[in-house]
Design a protein around this motif. Structure first.
Motif, PDB file in Angstrom:
ATOM      1  N   GLU A   1       0.839  -1.207   0.000  1.00 18.65           N
ATOM      2  CA  GLU A   1       0.000   0.000   0.000  1.00 18.65           C
ATOM      3  C   GLU A   1       0.866   1.244   0.000  1.00 18.65           C
ATOM      4  O   GLU A   1       0.647   2.189  -0.733  1.00 18.65           O
ATOM      5  N   GLU A   2       1.914   1.165   0.852  1.00 17.99           N
ATOM      6  CA  GLU A   2       2.832   2.296   0.919  1.00 17.99           C
ATOM      7  C   GLU A   2       3.472   2.538  -0.429  1.00 17.99           C
ATOM      8  O   GLU A   2       3.610   3.640  -0.889  1.00 17.99           O
ATOM      9  N   GLY A   3       3.821   1.439  -1.076  1.00 20.48           N
ATOM     10  CA  GLY A   3       4.464   1.535  -2.378  1.00 20.48           C
ATOM     11  C   GLY A   3       3.595   2.283  -3.374  1.00 20.48           C
ATOM     12  O   GLY A   3       4.066   3.125  -4.136  1.00 20.48           O
ATOM     13  N   VAL A   4       2.293   2.041  -3.349  1.00 19.42           N
ATOM     14  CA  VAL A   4       1.363   2.685  -4.282  1.00 19.42           C
ATOM     15  C   VAL A   4       1.308   4.182  -3.999  1.00 19.42           C
ATOM     16  O   VAL A   4       1.370   5.010  -4.904  1.00 19.42           O
ATOM     17  N   LEU A   5       1.246   4.512  -2.700  1.00 18.69           N
ATOM     18  CA  LEU A   5       1.162   5.916  -2.329  1.00 18.69           C
ATOM     19  C   LEU A   5       2.445   6.651  -2.688  1.00 18.69           C
ATOM     20  O   LEU A   5       2.420   7.774  -3.165  1.00 18.69           O
ATOM     21  N   GLU A   6       3.554   5.924  -2.470  1.00 17.20           N
ATOM     22  CA  GLU A   6       4.840   6.562  -2.742  1.00 17.20           C
ATOM     23  C   GLU A   6       5.034   6.862  -4.220  1.00 17.20           C
ATOM     24  O   GLU A   6       5.788   7.749  -4.593  1.00 17.20           O
ATOM     25  N   THR A   7       4.383   6.094  -5.086  1.00 16.62           N
ATOM     26  CA  THR A   7       4.558   6.316  -6.514  1.00 16.62           C
ATOM     27  C   THR A   7       3.859   7.602  -6.941  1.00 16.62           C
ATOM     28  O   THR A   7       3.995   8.041  -8.064  1.00 16.62           O
ATOM     29  N   GLY A   8       3.073   8.157  -6.091  1.00 22.74           N
ATOM     30  CA  GLY A   8       2.419   9.416  -6.401  1.00 22.74           C
ATOM     31  C   GLY A   8       1.068   9.225  -7.034  1.00 22.74           C
ATOM     32  O   GLY A   8       0.548  10.127  -7.680  1.00 22.74           O
ATOM     33  N   SER A   9       0.483   8.020  -6.899  1.00 21.32           N
ATOM     34  CA  SER A   9      -0.843   7.810  -7.452  1.00 21.32           C
ATOM     35  C   SER A   9      -1.844   8.635  -6.657  1.00 21.32           C
ATOM     36  O   SER A   9      -2.046   8.361  -5.477  1.00 21.32           O
ATOM     37  N   PRO A  10      -2.489   9.594  -7.249  1.00 22.26           N
ATOM     38  CA  PRO A  10      -3.377  10.448  -6.486  1.00 22.26           C
ATOM     39  C   PRO A  10      -4.680   9.765  -6.160  1.00 22.26           C
ATOM     40  O   PRO A  10      -5.161   8.934  -6.936  1.00 22.26           O
ATOM     41  N   ALA A  11      -5.239  10.126  -5.033  1.00 20.44           N
ATOM     42  CA  ALA A  11      -6.468   9.497  -4.593  1.00 20.44           C
ATOM     43  C   ALA A  11      -7.704  10.184  -5.168  1.00 20.44           C
ATOM     44  O   ALA A  11      -8.729   9.561  -5.351  1.00 20.44           O
ATOM     45  N   SER A  12      -7.634  11.440  -5.454  1.00 19.50           N
ATOM     46  CA  SER A  12      -8.830  12.154  -5.914  1.00 19.50           C
ATOM     47  C   SER A  12      -8.768  12.436  -7.415  1.00 19.50           C
ATOM     48  O   SER A  12      -7.694  12.398  -8.022  1.00 19.50           O
ATOM     49  N   SER A  13      -9.955  12.719  -7.999  1.00 24.65           N
ATOM     50  CA  SER A  13     -10.025  12.961  -9.433  1.00 24.65           C
ATOM     51  C   SER A  13      -9.357  14.290  -9.812  1.00 24.65           C
ATOM     52  O   SER A  13      -8.905  14.469 -10.926  1.00 24.65           O
ATOM     53  N   GLU A  14      -9.287  15.211  -8.828  1.00 24.06           N
ATOM     54  CA  GLU A  14      -8.654  16.512  -9.118  1.00 24.06           C
ATOM     55  C   GLU A  14      -7.172  16.323  -9.429  1.00 24.06           C
ATOM     56  O   GLU A  14      -6.593  17.024 -10.242  1.00 24.06           O
ATOM     57  N   GLU A  15      -6.568  15.349  -8.720  1.00 23.78           N
ATOM     58  CA  GLU A  15      -5.127  15.163  -8.883  1.00 23.78           C
ATOM     59  C   GLU A  15      -4.782  14.192 -10.008  1.00 23.78           C
ATOM     60  O   GLU A  15      -3.682  14.215 -10.525  1.00 23.78           O
ATOM     61  N   ASP A  16      -5.713  13.298 -10.321  1.00 22.01           N
ATOM     62  CA  ASP A  16      -5.440  12.273 -11.331  1.00 22.01           C
ATOM     63  C   ASP A  16      -6.039  12.679 -12.678  1.00 22.01           C
ATOM     64  O   ASP A  16      -7.261  12.680 -12.851  1.00 22.01           O
ATOM     65  N   PRO A  17      -5.205  13.007 -13.658  1.00 26.27           N
ATOM     66  CA  PRO A  17      -5.745  13.449 -14.956  1.00 26.27           C
ATOM     67  C   PRO A  17      -6.509  12.355 -15.689  1.00 26.27           C
ATOM     68  O   PRO A  17      -7.478  12.620 -16.393  1.00 26.27           O
ATOM     69  N   TYR A  18      -6.083  11.124 -15.472  1.00 21.23           N
ATOM     70  CA  TYR A  18      -6.764  10.019 -16.175  1.00 21.23           C
ATOM     71  C   TYR A  18      -8.150   9.790 -15.604  1.00 21.23           C
ATOM     72  O   TYR A  18      -9.119   9.565 -16.331  1.00 21.23           O
ATOM     73  N   ARG A  19      -8.256   9.855 -14.298  1.00 19.57           N
ATOM     74  CA  ARG A  19      -9.567   9.688 -13.683  1.00 19.57           C
ATOM     75  C   ARG A  19     -10.490  10.855 -14.084  1.00 19.57           C
ATOM     76  O   ARG A  19     -11.652  10.657 -14.382  1.00 19.57           O
ATOM     77  N   LYS A  20      -9.906  12.014 -14.106  1.00 17.39           N
ATOM     78  CA  LYS A  20     -10.669  13.201 -14.481  1.00 17.39           C
ATOM     79  C   LYS A  20     -11.200  13.062 -15.905  1.00 17.39           C
ATOM     80  O   LYS A  20     -12.381  13.313 -16.191  1.00 17.39           O
ATOM     81  N   GLN A  21     -10.316  12.573 -16.793  1.00 16.31           N
ATOM     82  CA  GLN A  21     -10.710  12.389 -18.193  1.00 16.31           C
ATOM     83  C   GLN A  21     -11.805  11.342 -18.310  1.00 16.31           C
ATOM     84  O   GLN A  21     -12.785  11.508 -19.055  1.00 16.31           O
ATOM     85  N   LEU A  22     -11.665  10.295 -17.549  1.00 23.57           N
ATOM     86  CA  LEU A  22     -12.654   9.217 -17.570  1.00 23.57           C
ATOM     87  C   LEU A  22     -14.011   9.716 -17.096  1.00 23.57           C
ATOM     88  O   LEU A  22     -15.049   9.411 -17.704  1.00 23.57           O
ATOM     89  N   GLU A  23     -13.996  10.501 -16.047  1.00 23.47           N
ATOM     90  CA  GLU A  23     -15.259  11.022 -15.520  1.00 23.47           C
ATOM     91  C   GLU A  23     -15.924  11.966 -16.507  1.00 23.47           C
ATOM     92  O   GLU A  23     -17.146  11.971 -16.692  1.00 23.47           O
ATOM     93  N   GLU A  24     -15.086  12.729 -17.203  1.00 23.90           N
ATOM     94  CA  GLU A  24     -15.645  13.649 -18.222  1.00 23.90           C
ATOM     95  C   GLU A  24     -16.286  12.863 -19.351  1.00 23.90           C
ATOM     96  O   GLU A  24     -17.377  13.187 -19.835  1.00 23.90           O
ATOM     97  N   GLU A  25     -15.611  11.845 -19.798  1.00 26.52           N
ATOM     98  CA  GLU A  25     -16.143  10.996 -20.877  1.00 26.52           C
ATOM     99  C   GLU A  25     -17.477  10.385 -20.458  1.00 26.52           C
ATOM    100  O   GLU A  25     -18.438  10.348 -21.238  1.00 26.52           O
ATOM    101  N   LEU A  26     -17.535   9.914 -19.238  1.00 29.68           N
ATOM    102  CA  LEU A  26     -18.768   9.305 -18.735  1.00 29.68           C
ATOM    103  C   LEU A  26     -19.897  10.330 -18.667  1.00 29.68           C
ATOM    104  O   LEU A  26     -21.041  10.029 -19.007  1.00 29.68           O
ATOM    105  N   ARG A  27     -19.565  11.533 -18.232  1.00 30.16           N
ATOM    106  CA  ARG A  27     -20.575  12.589 -18.138  1.00 30.16           C
ATOM    107  C   ARG A  27     -21.154  12.900 -19.515  1.00 30.16           C
ATOM    108  O   ARG A  27     -22.345  13.088 -19.681  1.00 30.16           O
ATOM    109  N   LYS A  28     -20.244  12.909 -20.549  1.00 27.17           N
ATOM    110  CA  LYS A  28     -20.695  13.221 -21.928  1.00 27.17           C
ATOM    111  C   LYS A  28     -21.694  12.163 -22.395  1.00 27.17           C
ATOM    112  O   LYS A  28     -22.673  12.438 -23.052  1.00 27.17           O
ATOM    113  N   ARG A  29     -21.431  10.938 -22.079  1.00 27.87           N
ATOM    114  CA  ARG A  29     -22.287   9.848 -22.545  1.00 27.87           C
ATOM    115  C   ARG A  29     -23.617   9.837 -21.819  1.00 27.87           C
ATOM    116  O   ARG A  29     -24.618   9.375 -22.340  1.00 27.87           O
ATOM    117  N   LEU A  30     -23.616  10.295 -20.592  1.00 35.20           N
ATOM    118  CA  LEU A  30     -24.876  10.342 -19.841  1.00 35.20           C
ATOM    119  C   LEU A  30     -25.640  11.580 -20.279  1.00 35.20           C
ATOM    120  O   LEU A  30     -26.737  11.715 -20.448  1.00 35.20           O
TER     121      LEU A  30
END
Lengths: 184, 192
Positions: free
Chosen positions: A155-184
């Motif tokens: 778990e520590e290893g994942v956090l240390e790699t800089g994987s962000p927990a929130s969508s604000e920090e993660d561009p990929y998650r943010k992009q995914l959420e935007e794509e989903l919003r467009k489809r809905l």
């Protein structure tokens, strides 16, 4: 380091076990098991009546080589019937159970016994299984302990790699959420 | 479009390749070697003697009449070994043929018959021998030593050794005539 040492110990234990069991299969061992027949003198003892239960109590400790895997007390072949009759005759003559079992071992080999005697190499039959069970439990305990200590590290290893927990920090998650919003 | 899988992810500690020391490799190799050796030995023990194999010389038969025959001492003779039991019906059918063959071969001096009673009781075995007037040497298979050497599967079974003490002929089941027995012996003697 401890885990490596444990592995070594287990490997050495298995190796030692194999080394100890090896002589059991050699012809010289088989020969050693075959005793020299010395006829037991039959002393004139007053005969007594013997019940079937008494005969079967001894018979169930023996296996006739003719019908493998069937104890002597339940086997229905003529050979086994002859053996049971022999047991009855010995009991009538006053022989003890030990004397009768000895006679059968001397006459027909150690293999006729339902449970091998804890003597000589046969001791291994009684010693090795508990040793392996204890080794197995120990190994299981060590493995589970290693898993439990390894989990937080990962778990520590994942956090240390800089994987962000929130969508604000993660561009990929943010992009995914935007794509989903467009489809809905 | 960005490919999310292209995101760099560092390898975790658990996925790093495990290094084996030379000592560990040697121990594993040793254990595997021993296991193979044990397996080989087990197969060999289970197989028993085959045609062409030399039979252990120290096999000894003590007859019901107290005589002792050691295979090593019978070198130079063809040894006819018949396993039987008093409870075995095919053995009863075979017994007269065996006795007749023995009577015809006994005078030669270079053939000997040995009857080995397998898992039999003394009283029954003796009664059987008397019933069929068997005159060649017969004795119990003490400790099932003989049965283990030949790995017999039942009775009757017959094994004939040549003059050099090698197994030359195997018959599983009963002989059905005296002539069949004689033919087998002559074959081993090289007189056929």
């Amino acid at each position: 380091m401890t885990r490596v040492r444990t592995g070594w110990m287990l490997l050495m234990a298995v190796g030692l076990g194999v080394l100890l069991l090896f002589p059991l299969t050699s012809p010289s061992y088989v020969r050693a098991l075959t005793p020299t027949f010395t006829p037991t003198p039959t002393t004139p003892v007053a005969t007594r009546s013997v019940t079937d239960d008494e005969v079967n109590a001894i018979a169930k400790k023996l296996y006739c080589p003719v019908c493998e895997n069937i104890p002597l007390d339940t086997c229905g072949t003529q050979a086994c019937e002859d053996w049971r009759q022999l047991i009855r005759e010995f009991l009538e003559q006053g022989w003890t159970e030990e004397q009768i079992l000895n006679y059968f071992v001397e006459r027909y080999g150690e293999r006729v016994l339902a449970t091998p005697r804890p003597r000589g190499p046969h001791v291994l039959v009684y010693v090795l299984p508990p040793v392996f069970v204890v080794a197995g439990v120990f190994l299981l305990f060590r493995t589970l302990k290693a898993w439990r200590t390894a989990a937080p590290d990962e778990e520590e290893g994942v956090l240390e790699t800089g994987s962000p927990a929130s969508s604000e920090e993660d561009p990929y998650r943010k992009q995914l959420e935007e794509e989903l919003r467009k489809r809905l | 479009m960005t490919n999310p899988t292209a995101s760099p992810s560092p390898p975790s500690a658990s996925t790093s390749p495990r290094r084996w020391s030379w000592g560990a490799v040697l121990v594993v190799a040793g254990v595997v070697f021993l296991l193979v050796l044990v397996g080989f030995q087990l197969v060999r023990t289970q197989r028993g003697v085959q045609v062409g194999d030399r039979v252990p010389e120290d096999l000894t038969l003590t007859t019901y009449y107290g005589e002792t025959y050691r295979l090593g001492d019978l070198r130079g003779k063809v040894v006819f070994i018949n396993f039987w039991a008093s409870w075995c019906k095919p053995c009863e059918e075979e017994a007269p043929f065996l006795q007749e063959a023995w009577e015809r071969l006994e005078g030669r001096g270079d053939v000997i018959f040995l009857g080995v009673a397998w898992t039999d009781t003394d009283a029954k075995a003796r009664a059987y021998l008397e019933r069929f007037n068997v005159t060649y040497p017969n004795g119990p298979d003490l400790g099932t030593r003989w049965a283990q050497v030949f790995r017999i599967r039942g009775v009757p079974e017959t094994y004939i050794l040549d003059r050099d003490g090698r197994l030359a002929y195997i018959k599983i089941g009963p002989f059905v005539s005296t002539q069949e027995i004689l033919d087998a012996v002559y074959q081993v003697l090289g007189e056929q």
